[in-house]
Design a protein around this motif. Sequence first.
Motif, PDB file in Angstrom:
ATOM      1  N   GLY A  72       8.358 -17.019 -12.738  1.00  0.00           N
ATOM      2  CA  GLY A  72       9.173 -15.885 -12.342  1.00  0.00           C
ATOM      3  C   GLY A  72       8.547 -15.224 -11.125  1.00  0.00           C
ATOM      4  O   GLY A  72       7.566 -15.734 -10.577  1.00  0.00           O
ATOM      5  N   SER A  73       9.116 -14.097 -10.716  1.00  0.00           N
ATOM      6  CA  SER A  73       8.578 -13.477  -9.509  1.00  0.00           C
ATOM      7  C   SER A  73       8.503 -11.969  -9.635  1.00  0.00           C
ATOM      8  O   SER A  73       9.247 -11.351 -10.403  1.00  0.00           O
ATOM      9  CB  SER A  73       9.434 -13.855  -8.301  1.00  0.00           C
ATOM     10  N   ILE A  74       7.558 -11.406  -8.906  1.00  0.00           N
ATOM     11  CA  ILE A  74       7.458  -9.958  -8.762  1.00  0.00           C
ATOM     12  C   ILE A  74       7.302  -9.720  -7.273  1.00  0.00           C
ATOM     13  O   ILE A  74       6.422 -10.314  -6.632  1.00  0.00           O
ATOM     14  CB  ILE A  74       6.250  -9.384  -9.535  1.00  0.00           C
ATOM     15  N   ALA A  75       8.191  -8.909  -6.708  1.00  0.00           N
ATOM     16  CA  ALA A  75       8.139  -8.714  -5.262  1.00  0.00           C
ATOM     17  C   ALA A  75       8.287  -7.247  -4.911  1.00  0.00           C
ATOM     18  O   ALA A  75       9.008  -6.505  -5.578  1.00  0.00           O
ATOM     19  CB  ALA A  75       9.248  -9.516  -4.589  1.00  0.00           C
ATOM     20  N   LEU A  76       7.552  -6.840  -3.902  1.00  0.00           N
ATOM     21  CA  LEU A  76       7.687  -5.491  -3.358  1.00  0.00           C
ATOM     22  C   LEU A  76       8.217  -5.655  -1.946  1.00  0.00           C
ATOM     23  O   LEU A  76       7.645  -6.419  -1.154  1.00  0.00           O
ATOM     24  CB  LEU A  76       6.323  -4.792  -3.331  1.00  0.00           C
ATOM     25  N   ASP A  77       9.301  -4.962  -1.629  1.00  0.00           N
ATOM     26  CA  ASP A  77       9.932  -5.107  -0.312  1.00  0.00           C
ATOM     27  C   ASP A  77      10.126  -6.585   0.037  1.00  0.00           C
ATOM     28  O   ASP A  77       9.802  -7.028   1.146  1.00  0.00           O
ATOM     29  CB  ASP A  77       9.095  -4.419   0.774  1.00  0.00           C
ATOM     30  N   GLN A  78      10.607  -7.330  -0.932  1.00  0.00           N
ATOM     31  CA  GLN A  78      10.938  -8.749  -0.741  1.00  0.00           C
ATOM     32  C   GLN A  78       9.728  -9.668  -0.530  1.00  0.00           C
ATOM     33  O   GLN A  78       9.899 -10.843  -0.227  1.00  0.00           O
ATOM     34  CB  GLN A  78      11.916  -8.949   0.431  1.00  0.00           C
ATOM     35  N   VAL A  79       8.522  -9.139  -0.663  1.00  0.00           N
ATOM     36  CA  VAL A  79       7.352 -10.019  -0.531  1.00  0.00           C
ATOM     37  C   VAL A  79       6.820 -10.322  -1.927  1.00  0.00           C
ATOM     38  O   VAL A  79       6.411  -9.407  -2.659  1.00  0.00           O
ATOM     39  CB  VAL A  79       6.235  -9.385   0.330  1.00  0.00           C
ATOM     40  N   ASP A  80       6.832 -11.593  -2.288  1.00  0.00           N
ATOM     41  CA  ASP A  80       6.430 -11.990  -3.635  1.00  0.00           C
ATOM     42  C   ASP A  80       4.909 -11.939  -3.800  1.00  0.00           C
ATOM     43  O   ASP A  80       4.177 -12.295  -2.887  1.00  0.00           O
ATOM     44  CB  ASP A  80       6.928 -13.413  -3.920  1.00  0.00           C
ATOM     45  N   VAL A  81       4.470 -11.504  -4.985  1.00  0.00           N
ATOM     46  CA  VAL A  81       3.020 -11.402  -5.224  1.00  0.00           C
ATOM     47  C   VAL A  81       2.308 -12.748  -5.086  1.00  0.00           C
ATOM     48  O   VAL A  81       1.127 -12.789  -4.737  1.00  0.00           O
ATOM     49  CB  VAL A  81       2.692 -10.817  -6.623  1.00  0.00           C
ATOM     50  N   HIS A  82       3.033 -13.830  -5.352  1.00  0.00           N
ATOM     51  CA  HIS A  82       2.393 -15.142  -5.241  1.00  0.00           C
ATOM     52  C   HIS A  82       2.192 -15.561  -3.791  1.00  0.00           C
ATOM     53  O   HIS A  82       1.308 -16.351  -3.488  1.00  0.00           O
ATOM     54  CB  HIS A  82       3.255 -16.217  -5.917  1.00  0.00           C
ATOM     55  N   SER A  83       3.077 -15.065  -2.926  1.00  0.00           N
ATOM     56  CA  SER A  83       3.058 -15.586  -1.559  1.00  0.00           C
ATOM     57  C   SER A  83       2.183 -14.751  -0.628  1.00  0.00           C
ATOM     58  O   SER A  83       2.088 -15.049   0.547  1.00  0.00           O
ATOM     59  CB  SER A  83       4.485 -15.632  -1.013  1.00  0.00           C
ATOM     60  N   MET A  84       1.566 -13.699  -1.171  1.00  0.00           N
ATOM     61  CA  MET A  84       0.765 -12.844  -0.290  1.00  0.00           C
ATOM     62  C   MET A  84      -0.448 -13.584   0.212  1.00  0.00           C
ATOM     63  O   MET A  84      -1.163 -14.215  -0.557  1.00  0.00           O
ATOM     64  CB  MET A  84       0.314 -11.603  -1.047  1.00  0.00           C
ATOM     65  N   LYS A  85      -0.628 -13.496   1.525  1.00  0.00           N
ATOM     66  CA  LYS A  85      -1.744 -14.229   2.114  1.00  0.00           C
ATOM     67  C   LYS A  85      -2.798 -13.247   2.599  1.00  0.00           C
ATOM     68  O   LYS A  85      -2.509 -12.303   3.303  1.00  0.00           O
ATOM     69  CB  LYS A  85      -1.243 -15.092   3.272  1.00  0.00           C
ATOM     70  N   GLY A  86      -4.010 -13.500   2.174  1.00  0.00           N
ATOM     71  CA  GLY A  86      -5.116 -12.707   2.685  1.00  0.00           C
ATOM     72  C   GLY A  86      -5.241 -11.354   2.007  1.00  0.00           C
ATOM     73  O   GLY A  86      -4.329 -10.859   1.367  1.00  0.00           O
ATOM     74  N   ARG A  87      -6.427 -10.798   2.170  1.00  0.00           N
ATOM     75  CA  ARG A  87      -6.801  -9.549   1.541  1.00  0.00           C
ATOM     76  C   ARG A  87      -5.912  -8.394   1.978  1.00  0.00           C
ATOM     77  O   ARG A  87      -5.574  -7.517   1.205  1.00  0.00           O
ATOM     78  CB  ARG A  87      -8.243  -9.259   1.974  1.00  0.00           C
ATOM     79  N   LYS A  88      -5.516  -8.449   3.251  1.00  0.00           N
ATOM     80  CA  LYS A  88      -4.795  -7.314   3.810  1.00  0.00           C
ATOM     81  C   LYS A  88      -3.457  -7.101   3.096  1.00  0.00           C
ATOM     82  O   LYS A  88      -3.115  -5.986   2.716  1.00  0.00           O
ATOM     83  CB  LYS A  88      -4.564  -7.559   5.306  1.00  0.00           C
ATOM     84  N   GLN A  89      -2.730  -8.206   2.893  1.00  0.00           N
ATOM     85  CA  GLN A  89      -1.427  -8.096   2.228  1.00  0.00           C
ATOM     86  C   GLN A  89      -1.589  -7.653   0.777  1.00  0.00           C
ATOM     87  O   GLN A  89      -0.791  -6.869   0.272  1.00  0.00           O
ATOM     88  CB  GLN A  89      -0.702  -9.438   2.287  1.00  0.00           C
ATOM     89  N   VAL A  90      -2.629  -8.162   0.125  1.00  0.00           N
ATOM     90  CA  VAL A  90      -2.862  -7.797  -1.266  1.00  0.00           C
ATOM     91  C   VAL A  90      -3.221  -6.313  -1.363  1.00  0.00           C
ATOM     92  O   VAL A  90      -2.683  -5.575  -2.196  1.00  0.00           O
ATOM     93  CB  VAL A  90      -3.975  -8.678  -1.871  1.00  0.00           C
ATOM     94  N   LEU A  91      -4.089  -5.855  -0.464  1.00  0.00           N
ATOM     95  CA  LEU A  91      -4.475  -4.442  -0.484  1.00  0.00           C
ATOM     96  C   LEU A  91      -3.278  -3.538  -0.189  1.00  0.00           C
ATOM     97  O   LEU A  91      -3.134  -2.471  -0.785  1.00  0.00           O
ATOM     98  CB  LEU A  91      -5.598  -4.168   0.530  1.00  0.00           C
ATOM     99  N   GLU A  92      -2.419  -3.999   0.699  1.00  0.00           N
ATOM    100  CA  GLU A  92      -1.226  -3.224   1.033  1.00  0.00           C
ATOM    101  C   GLU A  92      -0.316  -3.091  -0.202  1.00  0.00           C
ATOM    102  O   GLU A  92       0.211  -2.014  -0.484  1.00  0.00           O
ATOM    103  CB  GLU A  92      -0.486  -3.928   2.191  1.00  0.00           C
ATOM    104  N   TYR A  93      -0.192  -4.203  -0.933  1.00  0.00           N
ATOM    105  CA  TYR A  93       0.598  -4.138  -2.176  1.00  0.00           C
ATOM    106  C   TYR A  93      -0.027  -3.126  -3.133  1.00  0.00           C
ATOM    107  O   TYR A  93       0.638  -2.263  -3.685  1.00  0.00           O
ATOM    108  CB  TYR A  93       0.654  -5.524  -2.833  1.00  0.00           C
ATOM    109  N   MET A  94      -1.336  -3.231  -3.309  1.00  0.00           N
ATOM    110  CA  MET A  94      -2.014  -2.371  -4.280  1.00  0.00           C
ATOM    111  C   MET A  94      -2.002  -0.903  -3.850  1.00  0.00           C
ATOM    112  O   MET A  94      -2.008  -0.014  -4.682  1.00  0.00           O
ATOM    113  CB  MET A  94      -3.420  -2.877  -4.549  1.00  0.00           C
ATOM    114  N   ARG A  95      -1.975  -0.675  -2.548  1.00  0.00           N
ATOM    115  CA  ARG A  95      -1.866   0.695  -2.059  1.00  0.00           C
ATOM    116  C   ARG A  95      -0.493   1.278  -2.427  1.00  0.00           C
ATOM    117  O   ARG A  95      -0.370   2.442  -2.787  1.00  0.00           O
ATOM    118  CB  ARG A  95      -2.036   0.724  -0.533  1.00  0.00           C
ATOM    119  N   ASN A  96       0.510   0.430  -2.345  1.00  0.00           N
ATOM    120  CA  ASN A  96       1.878   0.886  -2.575  1.00  0.00           C
ATOM    121  C   ASN A  96       2.273   0.977  -4.038  1.00  0.00           C
ATOM    122  O   ASN A  96       3.275   1.595  -4.372  1.00  0.00           O
ATOM    123  CB  ASN A  96       2.860  -0.042  -1.854  1.00  0.00           C
TER     124      ASN A  96
END
Length: 330
Positions: A72-96
């Motif tokens: 299944g999928s979990i996405a914030l602003d259409q960006v899926d948690v599985h497809s996040m690349k690199g620390r920056k995208q992950v941190l941005e998700y966690m910030r939000n």
Amino acid sequence: MGDAIELLSVKSAKKSFRLGGIFSGKELIAVNEVSFSLFKDAPDIFSIIGESGSGKTTLSRMILRLLLPDSGSIALDQVDVHSMKGRKQVLEYMRNVQPIFQNPFETFNPLNRVDEFLFATAKNFFPGETVDQARERAERALNAVGLALSEVGGRYPHELSGGQLQRASVARAIIPNPKVLVADEPVSMVDASLRMSIVNLFQDLKNKLGTSIVYITHDLATAYYISDRIAIIHRGFFVEQGPTSAILTEPRHPYTQLLVESALDPRPGSTSLADGAAATTGDEEFLAIGCKFAGRCPKAMVKCRLSEPPEIVDGDRMVRCYLYGGNDES
Ligand SMILES: Nc1ncnc2c1ncn2[C@@H]1O[C@H](COP(=O)(O)OP(=O)(O)OP(=O)(O)O)[C@@H](O)[C@H]1O
Ligand SMILES: [Mg+2]
């Protein structure tokens, strides 16, 4: 919600754990085919209600991206948690997507002053800013939760009251300007007399800051009071979902009906699912074939024990129960 743009989208999210060691071969699906969405420009308090062991914390950890769904999928602003690349995208998700913990003592280090911790949080999320700017952010966050810097300034966590500390932990969560707050049983360790003031605070934050809130609880009463929409979770499945008043005044799933009945029970404390007719223990229900509630359901039919009922959608409501359809095709 036709054309509304999704902010957070959870689609058929699934997470299982092995039971009793890797060789037992038994698998417990703690979160099973769960779907819901929060929408942009339509801040919402979405409550997830369920008894102990129903999968609430597992789901909240997936929404916070502390755990990835198996499928299944979990996405914030259409960006899926599985497809996040690199620390920056992950941190941005966690910030939000920020957590509010059950126990505010988990948020704060007992050896650090609360105000210093909040400044450090602001500094951490906005590293380019000055110390004064960090202080302003901390102060603004404290004000938003009804506290003043003068009240918490210089104090350690144990020097604040439970209610003040839970407010301060909410202040910490809003410092990075998150789009979503995920509060897993945020008031279960707060005195009953203070619970309403904390849940009212969520409503305030939704209205003033436009933050959507996922409120996870076993307490039907507070959920009824503050949420726009609710989902009832039972053994990993959302068994019913929709607008709060519609679901609670006209519950369709026999499990929801049971919860509502026991919440209306005048005995003290009976609004809690921790006790009363609704509670069961053990993993047997999780491992049942078909509808996990069939073993306790007064309306169970043969097919309920043979295969999982599908989601039956009717306007803005969903119920996962054969009483409402899905008879032949599944
Ligand atoms: N890391 C894990 N390993 C194995 N099983 C787990 C793990 N985490 C949770 N579970 C199991 O998954 C099921 C759901 O647990 P979860 O903590 O999500 O429930 P909950 O609804 O938050 O319960 P509570 O209301 O007691 O907090 C339980 O049967 C639990 O034992
Ligand atoms: Mg939990």
